[in-house]
Design a protein around this motif. Structure first.
Motif, mmCIF file in Angstrom:
data_model
loop_
_atom_site.group_PDB
_atom_site.id
_atom_site.type_symbol
_atom_site.label_atom_id
_atom_site.label_comp_id
_atom_site.label_asym_id
_atom_site.label_seq_id
_atom_site.Cartn_x
_atom_site.Cartn_y
_atom_site.Cartn_z
ATOM 1 N N TYR A 577 59.143 31.133 73.804
ATOM 2 C CA TYR A 577 59.375 29.695 73.669
ATOM 3 C C TYR A 577 58.102 28.891 73.927
ATOM 4 C CZ TYR A 577 64.168 31.369 74.246
ATOM 5 O OH TYR A 577 65.353 32.060 74.112
ATOM 6 N N ASP A 578 57.959 27.805 73.195
ATOM 7 C CA ASP A 578 56.868 26.866 73.429
ATOM 8 C C ASP A 578 57.116 26.148 74.755
ATOM 9 O OD1 ASP A 578 55.680 23.989 73.228
ATOM 10 O OD2 ASP A 578 54.633 25.085 71.651
ATOM 11 N N SER A 579 56.104 26.147 75.643
ATOM 12 C CA SER A 579 56.303 25.596 76.984
ATOM 13 C C SER A 579 56.494 24.088 76.978
ATOM 14 C CB SER A 579 55.113 25.952 77.878
ATOM 15 O OG SER A 579 53.912 25.432 77.341
ATOM 16 N N THR A 580 56.080 23.424 75.906
ATOM 17 C CA THR A 580 56.216 21.958 75.821
ATOM 18 C C THR A 580 57.514 21.548 75.139
ATOM 19 O OG1 THR A 580 53.814 21.741 75.713
ATOM 20 C CG2 THR A 580 55.121 19.829 75.047
ATOM 21 N N GLU A 583 61.039 25.075 72.086
ATOM 22 C CA GLU A 583 61.537 25.665 70.842
ATOM 23 C C GLU A 583 61.018 27.099 70.711
ATOM 24 O OE1 GLU A 583 63.597 24.190 68.627
ATOM 25 O OE2 GLU A 583 63.722 22.450 69.964
ATOM 26 N N GLU A 584 61.731 27.912 69.912
ATOM 27 C CA GLU A 584 61.280 29.274 69.666
ATOM 28 C C GLU A 584 59.929 29.286 68.955
ATOM 29 O OE1 GLU A 584 64.123 31.514 67.475
ATOM 30 O OE2 GLU A 584 65.418 31.883 69.206
ATOM 31 N N ILE A 585 59.091 30.251 69.324
ATOM 32 C CA ILE A 585 57.831 30.473 68.625
ATOM 33 C C ILE A 585 58.125 31.458 67.499
ATOM 34 C CG2 ILE A 585 55.481 31.373 68.831
ATOM 35 C CD1 ILE A 585 55.613 30.572 71.817
ATOM 36 N N PRO A 586 58.059 31.018 66.233
ATOM 37 C CA PRO A 586 58.506 31.869 65.118
ATOM 38 C C PRO A 586 57.750 33.190 65.019
ATOM 39 C CG PRO A 586 58.194 29.600 64.402
ATOM 40 C CD PRO A 586 57.630 29.687 65.781
ATOM 41 N N GLU A 587 56.476 33.194 65.447
ATOM 42 C CA GLU A 587 55.660 34.396 65.286
ATOM 43 C C GLU A 587 56.056 35.512 66.254
ATOM 44 O OE1 GLU A 587 53.885 30.878 63.733
ATOM 45 O OE2 GLU A 587 54.371 31.339 65.834
ATOM 46 N N PHE A 588 56.771 35.170 67.314
ATOM 47 C CA PHE A 588 57.092 36.201 68.305
ATOM 48 C C PHE A 588 58.146 37.143 67.742
ATOM 49 C CE2 PHE A 588 59.375 37.758 72.133
ATOM 50 C CZ PHE A 588 58.329 38.522 72.635
ATOM 51 N N VAL A 589 57.943 38.438 67.942
ATOM 52 C CA VAL A 589 58.720 39.455 67.255
ATOM 53 C C VAL A 589 60.222 39.332 67.506
ATOM 54 C CG1 VAL A 589 58.343 41.151 69.110
ATOM 55 C CG2 VAL A 589 58.887 41.939 66.796
ATOM 56 N N LEU A 590 60.639 39.033 68.735
ATOM 57 C CA LEU A 590 62.075 38.987 69.018
ATOM 58 C C LEU A 590 62.740 37.718 68.511
ATOM 59 C CD1 LEU A 590 62.286 40.544 72.606
ATOM 60 C CD2 LEU A 590 62.584 41.659 70.393
ATOM 61 N N ASN A 591 61.952 36.793 67.961
ATOM 62 C CA ASN A 591 62.505 35.600 67.322
ATOM 63 C C ASN A 591 62.654 35.790 65.812
ATOM 64 O OD1 ASN A 591 62.643 34.224 69.745
ATOM 65 N ND2 ASN A 591 60.609 33.307 69.523
#
Length: 758
Positions: A577-580, A583-591
């Motif tokens: 997740y974006d700390s600000t 929201e989900e970070i799309p590039e992260f594998v589990l997302n």
């Protein structure tokens, strides 16, 4: 046959030496605290099991407690404002009342960090075994005790059986010879070692610290080394007991006296590694090579001398790409540049405290540097004593006056800013010179940046406003590690001062609770088992990281849960997740699909699960839906915690097989993990790799069996061992029951309404 110190203590505590499949180690002392225990007591309650040995169990609170002024303290309910922290503390108090366990609460000046309280009271004795559900339990090995840690399942196991499943580990000798130079402390010794061996260098081992340098250290300095042995992957750390040990122990409340002291001493003097003992690994260090040191990155082995430069990832691109990637990530997170000078790093905060460096000698070292100086205007600096007794001793020596006069905030006892579980946290982007033990991302607060240093180095950084070579502020008189054993006036005072012995406690009180409470026959079988594991088909989620620590798996703030479930949404919180925006970070594998539903996690980097003993990391993976983690290697405690919760951890050092599974994951093709056959196959049925798993773990996973039920099937063996142990080492039994209430000792807070009078 010549034996090491570890060999001797381990063999002495095996309940059944013939059981090679699931060896049980008897536990002489058990320390508990608020964070990992609620689920353990809940498990006992569900299965209608008693705490087997309340005379061997001692409780305190530390991780969650606020460290602000307690002069108006009334009770934990009104004092602790954060709801989840308050719940954990009040649940512990409920549980210790229900089971009649001795407890140092916030109204008791003996309260403090669990690994400060244990040695301080004399709970930790040479040749004994000690268990605590916190990864820095190795601290207690400084007195020559075998001190081991584990997760909540192990805590429940010790409460129910007074034993822990413990395989035999390898022997690792760290020999340090020579005299330490000006401004070099035990924190610098252990940082130097970590820089040398890395965070996985002692995985699967018990480290013994030896050599002339170690023999010349005080007990408190030895505790620092053992405390951080876990950061090198070691299962625990040890120092052989000697005259320094005996002098430290004598007169403490839980240490034997009179004829029992003489009998204990005769045994303790046999506790050393034999001359020709076999060492599996050995590292030699010249004390003259050790300089005041810092960590620059986000792993405890990111170490350089204060006079050094930060690394350049381009130097590792060709031969060690994963290391180069780790350096880049750390530099980015820490907002630092390659090759910059360590002394150019400016700081915002200073934290002096934690189970590593919150004892009286640590506070003396900081005060010697701070005396007559002022904290920089740009810095907020805090000092958190390790216990109420350390605070009391420091104030009697006038250390608080010196530190407050220099501009340090003087706090109450607790874990404080070691980890982000209480009000003392870093804000995002804040940089801290810290005397704690871990510098993981977000360890002291989301987005916080941590540099590990000694107390003297922390004080110097506070004064200068940047990481500083403390030797610039020192002379021989205030810079030698030897002088920390003395007050600032040059007097030798027993660390923490003395607390009155409880020898005058009534006989009926001392005898109460010294007999094992055995479970009823129907309680030997758990009402709940673990999730069964047979064959799992899944697209593996591919990771390319090394040293994935437990703080990264699940941040410390989520340790406040009192359940084993519900952590899945917060798995890899900092990465997902974006700390600000949150929201989900799309590039992260589990997302990404199909990895959101992966049951297999594949990591190509070594040392998965390093860091804390928290079982929460395994719970978060299981709650997300992960049933199997494959990696080149695992941290020992994480590996042990996995099988206890139905998670299969597969160490696979075959790089070709790892790359094949990784490629299948990238191609979004399923692989099959077959536990009965101990094989991993691709979607076409072709064998990728065979893997090893010990027979006991395999049996439990296949049948959904928990450890406690298995152990209680052979409870008669425990009874036989206890009888032998009580005859051989009588001073270990009943002593915790002799502890007097804080009112009787005059150690309670005046306005407290929740004093436990026992």
């Amino acid at each position: 046959m010549p034996l090491t110190l570890y060999d001797k203590i381990y063999q002495e505590h095996l309940v059944n030496p013939d059981d090679k499949e699931a060896p049980l180690l008897y536990i002489d002392s058990h320390l508990i605290f608020e964070v990992p225990t609620a689920q353990a007591f809940d498990g006992l309650r569900k299965s209608n099991r008693p705490v087997r040995r309340t005379d061997l169990t001692l409780a305190t609170v530390d991780h969650n407690v606020p460290t602000n002024d307690r002069s108006k303290y009334q009770d934990a309910v009104s004092f602790v404002k954060e709801p989840q922290a308050r719940t954990q503390i009040t649940l512990l108090e409920k549980n210790i009342k229900e089971h009649d366990i001795r407890y140092f609460g916030m109204a008791d000046r003996r309260q403090g960090i669990v690994h400060v309280v244990g040695p301080e009271q004399g709970l930790t004795l040479p040749g004994s075994t000690l268990f605590c559900g916190d990864s820095h339990t190795p601290t207690h090995g400084a007195v020559g005790a075998l001190a081991v840690s584990g997760g909540t399942s192990d805590i429940e196991h010790v409460l129910a059986t007074q034993t822990v499943l413990q395989k035999k580990y390898k022997n690792f000798r760290v020999q340090v010879e020579g005299e330490l130079r000006l401004g070099v402390y035990s924190k610098d010794i252990i940082l130097h070692l970590l820089g040398k061996i890395g965070t996985a260098g002692a995985t699967g081992c018990v480290v013994e610290f030896c050599g002339s340098t170690i023999r010349n250290l005080s007990m408190e300095a030895r505790m620092v080394l053992c405390n951080m042995s876990i950061e090198g992957g070691a299962r625990t750390g040890l120092v052989a007991p000697d005259e320094v040990t005996f002098e430290y122990l004598k007169g403490r409340p839980l240490v034997p006296s009179g004829a029992e002291w003489d009998k204990a001493m005769a045994y303790w003097k046999t506790l050393h590694s034999d001359e020709y003992a076999r060492w599996d690994f050995s590292v030699d260090i010249d004390a003259a090579d050790i300089a005041p040191s810092i960590t620059w990155g986000t792993s405890p082995d990111d170490v350089i001398p204060i006079t050094g430069h930060l690394p350049d990832p381009t130097d590792f691109d060709d031969e060690e790409p994963l290391k180069a990637a780790a350096i880049r990530r750390a530099l980015q997170y820490m907002d630092l540049k390659p090759k910059m000078l360590a002394t150019d790093i400016k700081i915002d905060r200073v934290f002096i405290g934690s189970c590593t460096n919150a004892r009286i000698e640590d506070l003396r070292a900081a005060a010697r540097v701070a005396r007559g100086r002022k904290v920089a205007d740009s810095v907020y600096a805090m000092v958190v004593p390790g216990s109420g007794l350390v605070k009391q001793q420091a104030e009697s020596e006038g250390l608080d006056v010196i530190l407050k006069g220099a501009g340090f905030d003087w706090r109450e006892a607790g874990c404080s800013m070691c980890l982000a579980m209480n009000p003392d946290v870093l804000s995002p982007g804040e940089r801290c010179a810290s005397t704690t033990n871990r510098n993981f991302e977000g360890r002291q607060g989301p987005g916080g940046r941590t540099h590990l240093v000694s107390p003297a180095m922390a004080a110097a950084a506070a004064i200068k406003g940047h990481l500083t070579d403390v030797r610039e502020l020192m002379t021989t008189g205030n810079g030698s590690i030897a002088v920390t054993q003395l007050t600032l006036e040059g007097d030798r005072v027993s660390s923490y001062g003395k607390v009155a012995s409880s020898a005058s406690a009534p006989d009926s009180e001392s005898r109460n609770g010294t007999v094992a409470k055995r479970p009823a026959e129907e309680a030997k079988r758990s009402v709940e088992g673990i999730p069964k594991f047979d064959v799992v088909h899944s697209v593996p989620a591919p990771f390319n990281m090394r040293n994935i620590n437990t703080d990264l798996v699940i941040p410390g703030d989520f340790l406040k849960t009192t359940k084993r479930t519900g952590l899945g949404p917060h798995l890899f919180q900092e990465l997902r997740y974006d700390s600000t925006t949150h929201e989900e970070i799309p590039e992260f594998v589990l997302n990404q699909e199909p990895y959101r539903k992966s049951k297999i996690l594949l990591c190509t980097g070594e040392n998965f699960g390093c860091g804390s003993s928290r079982e929460h990391a395994v719970w978060a993976l299981v709650d997300f839906g992960i049933r199997c983690v494959i990696a080149p290697s695992f941290a020992s405690i994480f590996f042990n915690n996995s099988g206890k919760n139905g998670l299969l951890a597969i160490p696979l050092d075959d790089s070709a097989a790892l790359q094949k599974i990784h490629a299948e994951g990238l191609a979004k093709r399923e692989v099959k993990v077959d536990l009965p056959s101990q094989e991993i196959r691709d979607a076409e049925g072709y064998l990728i790799a065979s893997f090893k798993v010990d027979a006991y773990t395999k049996h439990c996973l296949l049948n959904g069996l928990d450890d406690i039920s298995n152990t209680l099937m052979s409870e008669e063996k425990i009874c036989e061992f206890e009888a032998k142990q009580q005859t051989k080492f009588p001073w270990l039994f009943g002593r915790i029951r002799k502890l007097q209430s804080p009112r009787r000792l005059g150690l309670h807070l005046p306005g407290a309404q929740d004093v436990f009078d026992w």
